[in-house]
Design a protein around this motif. Sequence first.
Motif, PDB file in Angstrom:
ATOM      1  N   ASN A 266       0.814  -1.214   0.000  1.00 36.39           N
ATOM      2  CA  ASN A 266       0.000   0.000   0.000  1.00 36.39           C
ATOM      3  C   ASN A 266       0.849   1.267   0.000  1.00 36.39           C
ATOM      4  O   ASN A 266       0.329   2.361   0.173  1.00 36.39           O
ATOM      5  CB  ASN A 266      -0.989   0.042   1.171  1.00 36.39           C
ATOM      6  N   HIS A 267       2.162   1.122  -0.195  1.00 33.27           N
ATOM      7  CA  HIS A 267       3.040   2.292  -0.232  1.00 33.27           C
ATOM      8  C   HIS A 267       3.097   2.859  -1.659  1.00 33.27           C
ATOM      9  O   HIS A 267       2.976   2.131  -2.642  1.00 33.27           O
ATOM     10  CB  HIS A 267       4.454   1.920   0.214  1.00 33.27           C
ATOM     11  N   VAL A 268       3.317   4.172  -1.722  1.00 35.64           N
ATOM     12  CA  VAL A 268       3.484   4.865  -2.995  1.00 35.64           C
ATOM     13  C   VAL A 268       4.968   5.193  -3.166  1.00 35.64           C
ATOM     14  O   VAL A 268       5.615   5.706  -2.238  1.00 35.64           O
ATOM     15  CB  VAL A 268       2.647   6.152  -3.047  1.00 35.64           C
ATOM     16  N   PHE A 269       5.507   4.912  -4.356  1.00 35.88           N
ATOM     17  CA  PHE A 269       6.920   5.171  -4.640  1.00 35.88           C
ATOM     18  C   PHE A 269       7.037   6.224  -5.739  1.00 35.88           C
ATOM     19  O   PHE A 269       6.364   6.138  -6.770  1.00 35.88           O
ATOM     20  CB  PHE A 269       7.626   3.883  -5.050  1.00 35.88           C
ATOM     21  N   LEU A 270       7.894   7.189  -5.495  1.00 35.57           N
ATOM     22  CA  LEU A 270       8.111   8.313  -6.406  1.00 35.57           C
ATOM     23  C   LEU A 270       9.533   8.239  -6.939  1.00 35.57           C
ATOM     24  O   LEU A 270      10.497   8.235  -6.166  1.00 35.57           O
ATOM     25  CB  LEU A 270       7.898   9.634  -5.658  1.00 35.57           C
ATOM     26  N   LYS A 271       9.683   8.172  -8.261  1.00 36.77           N
ATOM     27  CA  LYS A 271      11.009   8.068  -8.872  1.00 36.77           C
ATOM     28  C   LYS A 271      11.219   9.183  -9.883  1.00 36.77           C
ATOM     29  O   LYS A 271      10.343   9.479 -10.697  1.00 36.77           O
ATOM     30  CB  LYS A 271      11.173   6.710  -9.565  1.00 36.77           C
ATOM     31  N   GLY A 272      12.406   9.796  -9.821  1.00 38.27           N
ATOM     32  CA  GLY A 272      12.743  10.838 -10.779  1.00 38.27           C
ATOM     33  C   GLY A 272      14.147  11.351 -10.530  1.00 38.27           C
ATOM     34  O   GLY A 272      14.830  10.923  -9.599  1.00 38.27           O
ATOM     35  N   GLY A 273      14.570  12.268 -11.374  1.00 35.38           N
ATOM     36  CA  GLY A 273      15.898  12.830 -11.261  1.00 35.38           C
ATOM     37  C   GLY A 273      15.917  14.079 -10.396  1.00 35.38           C
ATOM     38  O   GLY A 273      14.892  14.544  -9.897  1.00 35.38           O
ATOM     39  N   ALA A 274      17.106  14.605 -10.199  1.00 40.17           N
ATOM     40  CA  ALA A 274      17.323  15.846  -9.459  1.00 40.17           C
ATOM     41  C   ALA A 274      18.556  16.510 -10.040  1.00 40.17           C
ATOM     42  O   ALA A 274      19.494  15.823 -10.454  1.00 40.17           O
ATOM     43  CB  ALA A 274      17.499  15.572  -7.970  1.00 40.17           C
ATOM     44  N   GLU A 275      18.557  17.844 -10.068  1.00 40.05           N
ATOM     45  CA  GLU A 275      19.651  18.557 -10.716  1.00 40.05           C
ATOM     46  C   GLU A 275      20.120  19.738  -9.875  1.00 40.05           C
ATOM     47  O   GLU A 275      19.314  20.447  -9.270  1.00 40.05           O
ATOM     48  CB  GLU A 275      19.215  19.073 -12.092  1.00 40.05           C
TER      49      GLU A 275
END
Length: 299
Positions: A266-275
């Motif tokens: 039931n967890h939400v995972f957020l994936k993305g870059g950072a600059e």
Amino acid sequence: MESKKKVSFTKMHGAGNDYVYVNAMEVIPDNLPHLSRQISDRHFGIGSDGLVVIMRSETADFRMRMFNADGSEAEMCGNASRCIGKYVYEKGLTAKTVVTLETLAGIKVLRLEVVDGEVVTVTVDMGEPELRPAAIPVISSDSSAKISEAETVGDNTYLITAVSMGNPHAVVFTDTLDDSLVCGDGPRLECAPIFPDRANIEFARIIDRNTIEMRVWERGSGKTLACGTGACATVVAAVLNGLADRHATVRLLGGDLEITWDEKSNHVFLKGGAEFIADGEFILRGDAGAPENPAKSVK
């Protein structure tokens, strides 16, 4: 002549969601809401969606305090969390690739993907979405989840789905997305009487079951290019309304974010870059520069 007080800073962005980051591991600037308002001003300051302060923690590897452009403190920011992961690793504050971060919304786990010493993506375990109206908070006639319920602001009525990802969100699904919608009724919905702590407002258009286009009016910052918690809330709302699958790409003005709502945990995972954008020193005006005592320890 008395020397002017200065604060060292780093400016970063995650999908265009830009914040100014201050390393407060040793000295914490005083009056952080005032500092955030100064720094965030895009004409007389550095210009940002807000201020993020990286601090010592007694319960996690690091602690984050995050302030919106208007000086209000937010419970959580997904894009800022990803940027902190890149910051602490590439600035040499940790050698870990799994980092715990204390926030007002609890401790979050950051998993860093590192290639040749550079953090290329960060995945944040955002925890479980909160759907109980009293915990979001949103005023409701009963205790059941507020899914696709009508709310009228001005001359328009919207079907909203309320979700908390550590901070309150209202998601509206629409066939068209433009500034007149986001900047017109976004601030009205943010301050609607049903939201006692105000809310972040997401307007979303379904492209297919794994792709959603989203625009956001952020509580305390206005129109921004991205919102990590908002992207998470949008996917949760889309699943609850039968519009999308549990893994989806959310397309924002500043870039794409990958969201997964895991059915088992039931967890939400957020994936993305950072600059990184810039490093520098900010000249303080007024009373924003007096230091506080830092927290005692970091693990």
